[in-house]
Design a protein around this motif. Structure first.
Motif, PDB file in Angstrom:
ATOM      1  N   LEU A 119     -75.359 -39.510  23.491  1.00 61.85           N
ATOM      2  CA  LEU A 119     -75.467 -39.235  24.923  1.00 61.85           C
ATOM      3  C   LEU A 119     -74.042 -39.176  25.461  1.00 61.85           C
ATOM      4  CD1 LEU A 119     -78.297 -41.802  25.690  1.00 61.85           C
ATOM      5  CD2 LEU A 119     -78.551 -39.363  25.262  1.00 61.85           C
ATOM      6  N   ARG A 120     -73.550 -37.971  25.688  1.00 61.41           N
ATOM      7  CA  ARG A 120     -72.152 -37.772  26.098  1.00 61.41           C
ATOM      8  C   ARG A 120     -71.809 -38.613  27.312  1.00 61.41           C
ATOM      9  NH1 ARG A 120     -69.122 -34.297  22.593  1.00 61.41           N
ATOM     10  NH2 ARG A 120     -70.765 -33.318  21.394  1.00 61.41           N
ATOM     11  N   GLY A 121     -70.678 -39.294  27.243  1.00 62.74           N
ATOM     12  CA  GLY A 121     -70.214 -40.130  28.342  1.00 62.74           C
ATOM     13  C   GLY A 121     -70.836 -41.520  28.348  1.00 62.74           C
ATOM     14  N   PHE A 122     -71.875 -41.727  27.540  1.00 55.12           N
ATOM     15  CA  PHE A 122     -72.540 -43.033  27.487  1.00 55.12           C
ATOM     16  C   PHE A 122     -72.290 -43.694  26.143  1.00 55.12           C
ATOM     17  CE2 PHE A 122     -76.280 -45.718  26.654  1.00 55.12           C
ATOM     18  CZ  PHE A 122     -76.172 -46.591  27.721  1.00 55.12           C
ATOM     19  N   GLY A 123     -72.695 -43.021  25.064  1.00 53.45           N
ATOM     20  CA  GLY A 123     -72.486 -43.596  23.748  1.00 53.45           C
ATOM     21  C   GLY A 123     -73.375 -42.953  22.714  1.00 53.45           C
ATOM     22  N   ALA A 124     -73.326 -43.491  21.510  1.00 54.76           N
ATOM     23  CA  ALA A 124     -74.098 -42.947  20.398  1.00 54.76           C
ATOM     24  C   ALA A 124     -74.851 -44.063  19.684  1.00 54.76           C
ATOM     25  CB  ALA A 124     -73.169 -42.234  19.428  1.00 54.76           C
ATOM     26  N   PHE A 125     -76.096 -43.772  19.355  1.00 52.01           N
ATOM     27  CA  PHE A 125     -76.929 -44.683  18.588  1.00 52.01           C
ATOM     28  C   PHE A 125     -77.026 -44.145  17.177  1.00 52.01           C
ATOM     29  CE2 PHE A 125     -78.416 -44.942  22.949  1.00 52.01           C
ATOM     30  CZ  PHE A 125     -78.552 -46.302  23.155  1.00 52.01           C
ATOM     31  N   SER A 126     -76.914 -45.017  16.190  1.00 49.73           N
ATOM     32  CA  SER A 126     -77.061 -44.616  14.799  1.00 49.73           C
ATOM     33  C   SER A 126     -77.667 -45.782  14.026  1.00 49.73           C
ATOM     34  CB  SER A 126     -75.712 -44.212  14.199  1.00 49.73           C
ATOM     35  OG  SER A 126     -74.808 -45.294  14.247  1.00 49.73           O
ATOM     36  N   VAL A 127     -77.953 -45.518  12.761  1.00 49.36           N
ATOM     37  CA  VAL A 127     -78.534 -46.550  11.894  1.00 49.36           C
ATOM     38  C   VAL A 127     -77.490 -46.922  10.856  1.00 49.36           C
ATOM     39  CG1 VAL A 127     -80.349 -47.053  10.226  1.00 49.36           C
ATOM     40  CG2 VAL A 127     -80.862 -45.656  12.224  1.00 49.36           C
ATOM     41  N   ARG A 128     -77.306 -48.208  10.664  1.00 44.97           N
ATOM     42  CA  ARG A 128     -76.397 -48.704   9.627  1.00 44.97           C
ATOM     43  C   ARG A 128     -77.226 -49.442   8.586  1.00 44.97           C
ATOM     44  NH1 ARG A 128     -70.629 -50.291  11.948  1.00 44.97           N
ATOM     45  NH2 ARG A 128     -70.133 -48.212  12.744  1.00 44.97           N
ATOM     46  N   HIS A 129     -76.759 -49.371   7.356  1.00 40.84           N
ATOM     47  CA  HIS A 129     -77.446 -50.038   6.256  1.00 40.84           C
ATOM     48  C   HIS A 129     -76.704 -51.323   5.903  1.00 40.84           C
ATOM     49  CE1 HIS A 129     -79.917 -46.501   5.511  1.00 40.84           C
ATOM     50  NE2 HIS A 129     -78.826 -45.801   5.818  1.00 40.84           N
ATOM     51  N   ARG A 130     -77.450 -52.400   5.794  1.00 38.74           N
ATOM     52  CA  ARG A 130     -76.869 -53.668   5.342  1.00 38.74           C
ATOM     53  C   ARG A 130     -77.371 -53.936   3.939  1.00 38.74           C
ATOM     54  NH1 ARG A 130     -77.200 -57.689  10.511  1.00 38.74           N
ATOM     55  NH2 ARG A 130     -75.703 -56.564  11.795  1.00 38.74           N
ATOM     56  N   LYS A 131     -76.452 -54.219   3.042  1.00 46.24           N
ATOM     57  CA  LYS A 131     -76.804 -54.479   1.654  1.00 46.24           C
ATOM     58  C   LYS A 131     -77.503 -55.830   1.521  1.00 46.24           C
ATOM     59  CE  LYS A 131     -72.925 -51.857  -0.138  1.00 46.24           C
ATOM     60  NZ  LYS A 131     -71.689 -51.924  -0.925  1.00 46.24           N
ATOM     61  N   ALA A 132     -78.241 -55.986   0.445  1.00 40.15           N
ATOM     62  CA  ALA A 132     -78.864 -57.278   0.143  1.00 40.15           C
ATOM     63  C   ALA A 132     -77.749 -58.290  -0.125  1.00 40.15           C
ATOM     64  CB  ALA A 132     -79.763 -57.145  -1.077  1.00 40.15           C
ATOM     65  N   ARG A 133     -77.998 -59.521   0.233  1.00 41.42           N
ATOM     66  CA  ARG A 133     -76.973 -60.549   0.064  1.00 41.42           C
ATOM     67  C   ARG A 133     -77.643 -61.910  -0.070  1.00 41.42           C
ATOM     68  NH1 ARG A 133     -76.351 -63.213   4.989  1.00 41.42           N
ATOM     69  NH2 ARG A 133     -77.317 -62.127   6.737  1.00 41.42           N
ATOM     70  N   ILE A 134     -76.829 -62.885  -0.386  1.00 36.79           N
ATOM     71  CA  ILE A 134     -77.322 -64.260  -0.431  1.00 36.79           C
ATOM     72  C   ILE A 134     -76.832 -64.952   0.828  1.00 36.79           C
ATOM     73  CG2 ILE A 134     -77.217 -66.453  -1.659  1.00 36.79           C
ATOM     74  CD1 ILE A 134     -76.906 -64.855  -4.237  1.00 36.79           C
ATOM     75  N   GLY A 135     -77.785 -65.432   1.623  1.00 35.86           N
ATOM     76  CA  GLY A 135     -77.460 -66.133   2.862  1.00 35.86           C
ATOM     77  C   GLY A 135     -77.674 -67.622   2.700  1.00 35.86           C
ATOM     78  N   ARG A 136     -77.534 -68.340   3.796  1.00 31.75           N
ATOM     79  CA  ARG A 136     -77.700 -69.788   3.771  1.00 31.75           C
ATOM     80  C   ARG A 136     -78.606 -70.201   4.911  1.00 31.75           C
ATOM     81  NH1 ARG A 136     -75.672 -74.339   5.989  1.00 31.75           N
ATOM     82  NH2 ARG A 136     -74.412 -73.186   7.474  1.00 31.75           N
ATOM     83  N   ASN A 137     -79.606 -71.020   4.612  1.00 34.32           N
ATOM     84  CA  ASN A 137     -80.476 -71.562   5.641  1.00 34.32           C
ATOM     85  C   ASN A 137     -79.681 -72.622   6.404  1.00 34.32           C
ATOM     86  OD1 ASN A 137     -82.327 -73.093   7.114  1.00 34.32           O
ATOM     87  ND2 ASN A 137     -83.970 -72.740   5.625  1.00 34.32           N
ATOM     88  N   PRO A 138     -79.437 -72.415   7.720  1.00 32.67           N
ATOM     89  CA  PRO A 138     -78.595 -73.366   8.454  1.00 32.67           C
ATOM     90  C   PRO A 138     -79.211 -74.763   8.599  1.00 32.67           C
ATOM     91  CG  PRO A 138     -79.494 -71.703   9.927  1.00 32.67           C
ATOM     92  CD  PRO A 138     -79.877 -71.313   8.548  1.00 32.67           C
ATOM     93  N   ARG A 139     -80.525 -74.840   8.543  1.00 34.87           N
ATOM     94  CA  ARG A 139     -81.178 -76.139   8.694  1.00 34.87           C
ATOM     95  C   ARG A 139     -81.096 -76.975   7.427  1.00 34.87           C
ATOM     96  NH1 ARG A 139     -86.790 -76.403  11.679  1.00 34.87           N
ATOM     97  NH2 ARG A 139     -85.336 -75.747  13.289  1.00 34.87           N
ATOM     98  N   THR A 140     -81.368 -76.335   6.285  1.00 31.98           N
ATOM     99  CA  THR A 140     -81.411 -77.105   5.032  1.00 31.98           C
ATOM    100  C   THR A 140     -80.174 -76.907   4.161  1.00 31.98           C
ATOM    101  OG1 THR A 140     -82.535 -75.303   3.850  1.00 31.98           O
ATOM    102  CG2 THR A 140     -83.928 -76.932   4.982  1.00 31.98           C
TER     103      THR A 140
END
Length: 92
Positions: free
Chosen positions: A45-66
């Motif tokens: 949308l000229r003058g406003f911005g652009a929307f697109s899709v980004r890909h996030r790779k699989a990863r190992i995260g951490r459960n903040p509670r445990t």
């Protein structure tokens, strides 16, 4: 601003239009943007911005509670990049 607040502001600025028509218009625009992103298209949308899709790779995260390791699957996320006109409006 929520969707209903956007519709209310547009209705206030355009008293000649029916509220239901503005609601349908906003819904159609948002549905078209969502549909384009689902198809993997970029929406600009000229003058406003652009929307697109980004890909996030699989990863190992951490459960903040445990603190245990958790496998996070690959996913697609929406991304918004502000346009030049919007950036200039915000940084006057």
């Amino acid at each position: 601003m929520t969707r209903s607040e956007l519709i209310a502001r547009m209705a206030a600025k355009n008293p000649a239009l029916y509220h239901r028509d503005i609601e349908r218009l906003v819904g159609t625009i948002l549905d078209e943007i969502s549909g384009a992103l689902e198809r993997g298209d970029r929406v600009e949308l000229r003058g406003f911005g652009a929307f697109s899709v980004r890909h996030r790779k699989a990863r190992i995260g951490r459960n903040p509670r445990t603190g245990t390791s958790v496998q996070v699957a690959e996913k697609k996320v929406p991304f918004f990049k502000m346009g030049k006109g919007m950036r200039e409006r915000l940084n006057r």
